[in-house]
Design a protein around this motif. Structure first.
Motif, PDB file in Angstrom:
ATOM      1  N   TYR A 373      -4.993  38.912 -19.046  1.00  0.00           N
ATOM      2  CA  TYR A 373      -5.732  37.877 -18.321  1.00  0.00           C
ATOM      3  C   TYR A 373      -5.306  36.461 -18.749  1.00  0.00           C
ATOM      4  O   TYR A 373      -6.037  35.509 -18.523  1.00  0.00           O
ATOM      5  CB  TYR A 373      -7.237  38.042 -18.562  1.00  0.00           C
ATOM      6  CG  TYR A 373      -7.760  39.407 -18.220  1.00  0.00           C
ATOM      7  CD1 TYR A 373      -7.925  39.801 -16.902  1.00  0.00           C
ATOM      8  CD2 TYR A 373      -8.093  40.318 -19.227  1.00  0.00           C
ATOM      9  CE1 TYR A 373      -8.409  41.063 -16.576  1.00  0.00           C
ATOM     10  CE2 TYR A 373      -8.574  41.579 -18.911  1.00  0.00           C
ATOM     11  CZ  TYR A 373      -8.733  41.951 -17.590  1.00  0.00           C
ATOM     12  OH  TYR A 373      -9.208  43.197 -17.270  1.00  0.00           O
ATOM     13  N   PHE A 392      -8.182  33.878 -19.795  1.00  0.00           N
ATOM     14  CA  PHE A 392      -8.727  34.442 -21.029  1.00  0.00           C
ATOM     15  C   PHE A 392      -7.613  35.113 -21.818  1.00  0.00           C
ATOM     16  O   PHE A 392      -6.776  35.820 -21.250  1.00  0.00           O
ATOM     17  CB  PHE A 392      -9.812  35.474 -20.723  1.00  0.00           C
ATOM     18  CG  PHE A 392     -11.137  34.881 -20.356  1.00  0.00           C
ATOM     19  CD1 PHE A 392     -11.969  34.345 -21.326  1.00  0.00           C
ATOM     20  CD2 PHE A 392     -11.548  34.844 -19.036  1.00  0.00           C
ATOM     21  CE1 PHE A 392     -13.205  33.793 -20.987  1.00  0.00           C
ATOM     22  CE2 PHE A 392     -12.774  34.299 -18.679  1.00  0.00           C
ATOM     23  CZ  PHE A 392     -13.604  33.767 -19.662  1.00  0.00           C
ATOM     24  N   LEU A 395      -8.122  39.540 -25.461  1.00  0.00           N
ATOM     25  CA  LEU A 395      -9.374  40.282 -25.301  1.00  0.00           C
ATOM     26  C   LEU A 395      -9.265  41.719 -25.784  1.00  0.00           C
ATOM     27  O   LEU A 395     -10.248  42.457 -25.768  1.00  0.00           O
ATOM     28  CB  LEU A 395      -9.801  40.278 -23.825  1.00  0.00           C
ATOM     29  CG  LEU A 395     -10.188  38.927 -23.223  1.00  0.00           C
ATOM     30  CD1 LEU A 395     -10.576  39.105 -21.761  1.00  0.00           C
ATOM     31  CD2 LEU A 395     -11.316  38.258 -24.000  1.00  0.00           C
ATOM     32  N   MET A 398     -10.908  44.903 -23.933  1.00  0.00           N
ATOM     33  CA  MET A 398     -12.107  44.494 -23.207  1.00  0.00           C
ATOM     34  C   MET A 398     -11.780  44.152 -21.760  1.00  0.00           C
ATOM     35  O   MET A 398     -10.832  43.434 -21.469  1.00  0.00           O
ATOM     36  CB  MET A 398     -12.749  43.270 -23.885  1.00  0.00           C
ATOM     37  CG  MET A 398     -14.036  42.798 -23.232  1.00  0.00           C
ATOM     38  SD  MET A 398     -14.730  41.342 -24.044  1.00  0.00           S
ATOM     39  CE  MET A 398     -15.121  42.026 -25.671  1.00  0.00           C
ATOM     40  N   ILE A 400     -12.415  42.121 -18.377  1.00  0.00           N
ATOM     41  CA  ILE A 400     -12.826  40.732 -18.217  1.00  0.00           C
ATOM     42  C   ILE A 400     -14.289  40.609 -17.780  1.00  0.00           C
ATOM     43  O   ILE A 400     -14.959  39.617 -18.081  1.00  0.00           O
ATOM     44  CB  ILE A 400     -11.895  40.006 -17.219  1.00  0.00           C
ATOM     45  CG1 ILE A 400     -12.037  38.491 -17.370  1.00  0.00           C
ATOM     46  CG2 ILE A 400     -12.136  40.480 -15.798  1.00  0.00           C
ATOM     47  CD1 ILE A 400     -10.981  37.712 -16.644  1.00  0.00           C
ATOM     48  N   GLU A 402     -16.700  42.107 -18.992  1.00  0.00           N
ATOM     49  CA  GLU A 402     -17.561  42.209 -20.165  1.00  0.00           C
ATOM     50  C   GLU A 402     -17.661  40.896 -20.933  1.00  0.00           C
ATOM     51  O   GLU A 402     -18.530  40.745 -21.796  1.00  0.00           O
ATOM     52  CB  GLU A 402     -17.031  43.292 -21.107  1.00  0.00           C
ATOM     53  CG  GLU A 402     -16.962  44.689 -20.496  1.00  0.00           C
ATOM     54  CD  GLU A 402     -16.291  45.676 -21.437  1.00  0.00           C
ATOM     55  OE1 GLU A 402     -16.620  45.654 -22.637  1.00  0.00           O
ATOM     56  OE2 GLU A 402     -15.425  46.448 -20.978  1.00  0.00           O
ATOM     57  N   VAL A 403     -16.790  39.949 -20.627  1.00  0.00           N
ATOM     58  CA  VAL A 403     -16.746  38.705 -21.402  1.00  0.00           C
ATOM     59  C   VAL A 403     -18.065  37.953 -21.308  1.00  0.00           C
ATOM     60  O   VAL A 403     -18.569  37.399 -22.298  1.00  0.00           O
ATOM     61  CB  VAL A 403     -15.573  37.815 -20.933  1.00  0.00           C
ATOM     62  CG1 VAL A 403     -15.617  36.460 -21.629  1.00  0.00           C
ATOM     63  CG2 VAL A 403     -14.246  38.496 -21.190  1.00  0.00           C
ATOM     64  N   GLN A 406     -20.727  38.570 -23.898  1.00  0.00           N
ATOM     65  CA  GLN A 406     -20.460  38.243 -25.297  1.00  0.00           C
ATOM     66  C   GLN A 406     -21.123  36.911 -25.664  1.00  0.00           C
ATOM     67  O   GLN A 406     -21.626  36.183 -24.801  1.00  0.00           O
ATOM     68  CB  GLN A 406     -18.948  38.166 -25.537  1.00  0.00           C
ATOM     69  CG  GLN A 406     -18.153  39.352 -25.017  1.00  0.00           C
ATOM     70  CD  GLN A 406     -18.661  40.673 -25.543  1.00  0.00           C
ATOM     71  OE1 GLN A 406     -18.846  40.843 -26.748  1.00  0.00           O
ATOM     72  NE2 GLN A 406     -18.892  41.635 -24.638  1.00  0.00           N
ATOM     73  N   GLN A 411     -16.874  33.577 -26.031  1.00  0.00           N
ATOM     74  CA  GLN A 411     -16.358  33.161 -24.717  1.00  0.00           C
ATOM     75  C   GLN A 411     -15.494  31.906 -24.824  1.00  0.00           C
ATOM     76  O   GLN A 411     -14.392  31.849 -24.267  1.00  0.00           O
ATOM     77  CB  GLN A 411     -17.524  32.922 -23.758  1.00  0.00           C
ATOM     78  CG  GLN A 411     -18.303  34.189 -23.430  1.00  0.00           C
ATOM     79  CD  GLN A 411     -19.410  33.947 -22.424  1.00  0.00           C
ATOM     80  OE1 GLN A 411     -19.176  33.363 -21.365  1.00  0.00           O
ATOM     81  NE2 GLN A 411     -20.624  34.392 -22.744  1.00  0.00           N
ATOM     82  N   HIS A 414     -12.013  32.492 -26.528  1.00  0.00           N
ATOM     83  CA  HIS A 414     -10.990  33.234 -25.788  1.00  0.00           C
ATOM     84  C   HIS A 414     -10.668  32.628 -24.421  1.00  0.00           C
ATOM     85  O   HIS A 414      -9.806  33.147 -23.715  1.00  0.00           O
ATOM     86  CB  HIS A 414     -11.430  34.691 -25.619  1.00  0.00           C
ATOM     87  CG  HIS A 414     -11.493  35.443 -26.905  1.00  0.00           C
ATOM     88  ND1 HIS A 414     -10.431  36.150 -27.416  1.00  0.00           N
ATOM     89  CD2 HIS A 414     -12.503  35.566 -27.816  1.00  0.00           C
ATOM     90  CE1 HIS A 414     -10.767  36.694 -28.571  1.00  0.00           C
ATOM     91  NE2 HIS A 414     -12.025  36.361 -28.833  1.00  0.00           N
ATOM     92  N   TRP A 415     -11.320  31.559 -24.077  1.00  0.00           N
ATOM     93  CA  TRP A 415     -11.147  30.915 -22.772  1.00  0.00           C
ATOM     94  C   TRP A 415     -10.081  29.830 -22.860  1.00  0.00           C
ATOM     95  O   TRP A 415     -10.006  29.083 -23.830  1.00  0.00           O
ATOM     96  CB  TRP A 415     -12.485  30.333 -22.328  1.00  0.00           C
ATOM     97  CG  TRP A 415     -12.486  29.294 -21.253  1.00  0.00           C
ATOM     98  CD1 TRP A 415     -12.785  27.964 -21.392  1.00  0.00           C
ATOM     99  CD2 TRP A 415     -12.248  29.487 -19.845  1.00  0.00           C
ATOM    100  NE1 TRP A 415     -12.746  27.328 -20.184  1.00  0.00           N
ATOM    101  CE2 TRP A 415     -12.410  28.236 -19.210  1.00  0.00           C
ATOM    102  CE3 TRP A 415     -11.904  30.588 -19.068  1.00  0.00           C
ATOM    103  CZ2 TRP A 415     -12.248  28.053 -17.835  1.00  0.00           C
ATOM    104  CZ3 TRP A 415     -11.742  30.422 -17.697  1.00  0.00           C
ATOM    105  CH2 TRP A 415     -11.912  29.165 -17.094  1.00  0.00           C
TER     106      TRP A 415
END
Length: 444
Positions: A373, A392, A395, A398, A400, A402-403, A406, A411, A414-415
């Protein structure tokens, strides 16, 4: 000798009479060209050939190492200011880049709910200065502004955008309409400004036949809806002007079935539920350059029973061929099909009809499997540079979706929310290849 000449004269006279009769008949009874459906379907067989390799897979990007375009805002979908012919515009030496934005303290999953278009300007295409919001507050027609395009001509900016929702709505809706406004462009040593905007107007809305309306989407048990991303395009062969956009095929889910022509060959079928997937790429003509006279045309391409979302569609012309590009997500494929977050492309000798997937499957650029991602919303420029934003990163396994469950710290960590490295591609007929990476947001 005299007899032969007489015969020849009679033959010529008869031939001339026959030609005249034929011509007269053709005038009153013109030969009708066969009317065919010019919309092409991206078939399940074609999509099943999607495969990542070194020609289409991006190198890994460490999102944490990327520089923010601005510390005050997240940015995502972006597009440059072009001239009327689609080339990158320069206004007194400045290039302009537009992007969807939201304040940097907003959670990534909420940015689409408050999106505003802002712009950046640069003299070298690498170092960008934030100019501010494109439109004065309250002028645009939606409750938020989604992606579009912008064209510069004779000192004016023609700004196209997606009006999502309605001003003042108490509860956010996902109604989408194509909107525009025209303003003045001022450039000096202090930068660029956009001023004196006309009243915003809706260019066109879905017809319910070729393009699904919001009401039809809701009626079918809303699972997704698209009527957005207006992209300006002038055909260099005819000088006719168009707006290309993303949509869904018309009708509610209950009215749709998966037909053999969507499969590509008898060996390919569609599992139950595939009928929900009905993404398409639409086109409308701006008749004689008159924005009050928009002619809706059948879609250029559909992905019935293949894919539900063909975002940011756009066209470039190279070597007398039309290249149609679009973006889509991992989770937008119909049951039984798989594809990465990526840029996809199709080629045709004509603007309308005849599109075939590039590289056999359509895949042009994909994120690497270890970082699936890392980037999104790719846009191919006439120079074959491709801009996108950092999405993102890292991850692991995981999904996306599910982000959003969190912690805020996770968030934000990892963004991306900034421009991704620019990528250069090559095109040779119906084949493409990633050539190299360039600095973030670089527009040559």
């Amino acid at each position: 000798m005299t007899i032969k000449k007489s015969v020849r004269k009679k033959r010529k006279a008869l031939a001339s009479l026959a030609l005249a009769i034929t011509f007269a008949v053709s005038v009153f009874n013109p030969v009708q060209a066969e009317v065919t459906d010019t919309t092409v379907n991206w078939t399940r067989e074609q999509a099943s050939q999607i495969k990542l390799d070194k020609s289409n897979t991006l190198p890994y990007t460490d999102i944490k190492e990327l520089e923010k375009m601005t510390s005050d805002y997240h940015i995502w979908d972006s597009w440059p200011l072009t001239d009327r012919d689609g080339n990158i515009a320069r206004v007194k030496g400045y290039k302009v880049l537009f992007a969807l934005t939201a304040p940097s303290d907003v959670l990534p999953g909420k940015v689409h709910d408050i999106a505003k278009i802002q712009y950046f300007y640069s003299r070298n295409g690498k170092d960008w200065t934030l100019g501010g919001e494109l439109f004065p507050d309250g002028d645009s027609l939606g409750s938020r502004e989604w992606a579009g395009s912008a064209m510069f001509d004779k000192g004016k900016i023609y700004a196209f955008y997606t009006a999502t929702g309605r001003n003042g709505e108490e509860r956010l809706t996902y109604e989408q309409r194509m909107a525009m406004s025209i303003g003045d462009v001022t450039a000096d040593k202090d930068g660029i400004r956009f001023e004196n905007w006309d009243e915003h107007s809706i260019l066109f809305e879905p017809d319910g036949e070729h393009y699904q309306s919001y009401e039809q989407a809701i009626e079918g048990g809303y699972s997704g809806y698209a009527f957005r991303d207006p992209q300006w395009f002038k055909d260099p062969k005819t000088s006719k002007e168009y707006i290309v956009f993303e949509g869904n095929s018309g009708g509610a889910v209950s009215e749709r079935t998966c037909k053999p022509e969507y499969f590509g060959s008898p060996e390919h079928t569609a599992p139950n539920g595939s009928e929900h997937f009905n993404g398409n790429i639409g086109i409308s003509e701006v008749v004689n350059g008159d924005f009050s006279n928009i002619k809706m045309l059948p879609p250029l391409m559909e992905a019935k029973c293949v894919n539900d979302e063909l975002e940011r569609p756009h066209i470039i012309v190279k070597d007398d061929k039309y290249y149609l590009f679009t973006d889509t997500h991992i989770n937008k494929y119909a049951p039984g099909l798989e594809g990465p977050e990526g840029l996809y492309g199709f080629v045709s000798d004509t603007l309308i009809g005849g599109y075939k997937p590039l590289n056999g499957s359509g895949l042009v650029i994909a994120n690497p499997p270890e970082n699936p991602y890392q980037a999104y919303s790719w846009l191919v420029l006439p120079s074959l540079e491709v801009i996108s934003f950092a999405h993102f990163g890292d991850l692991g396994d995981m999904d996306i979706n599910e982000v959003g469950h969190q912690s805020p710290e996770f968030q934000f960590e990892h963004w991306g929310g900034t421009m991704a490295p620019t990528v250069e591609i090559s095109i040779d007929g119906d084949r493409t290849e990633i050539k190299r990476e360039r600095p973030q947001g670089w527009i040559k």
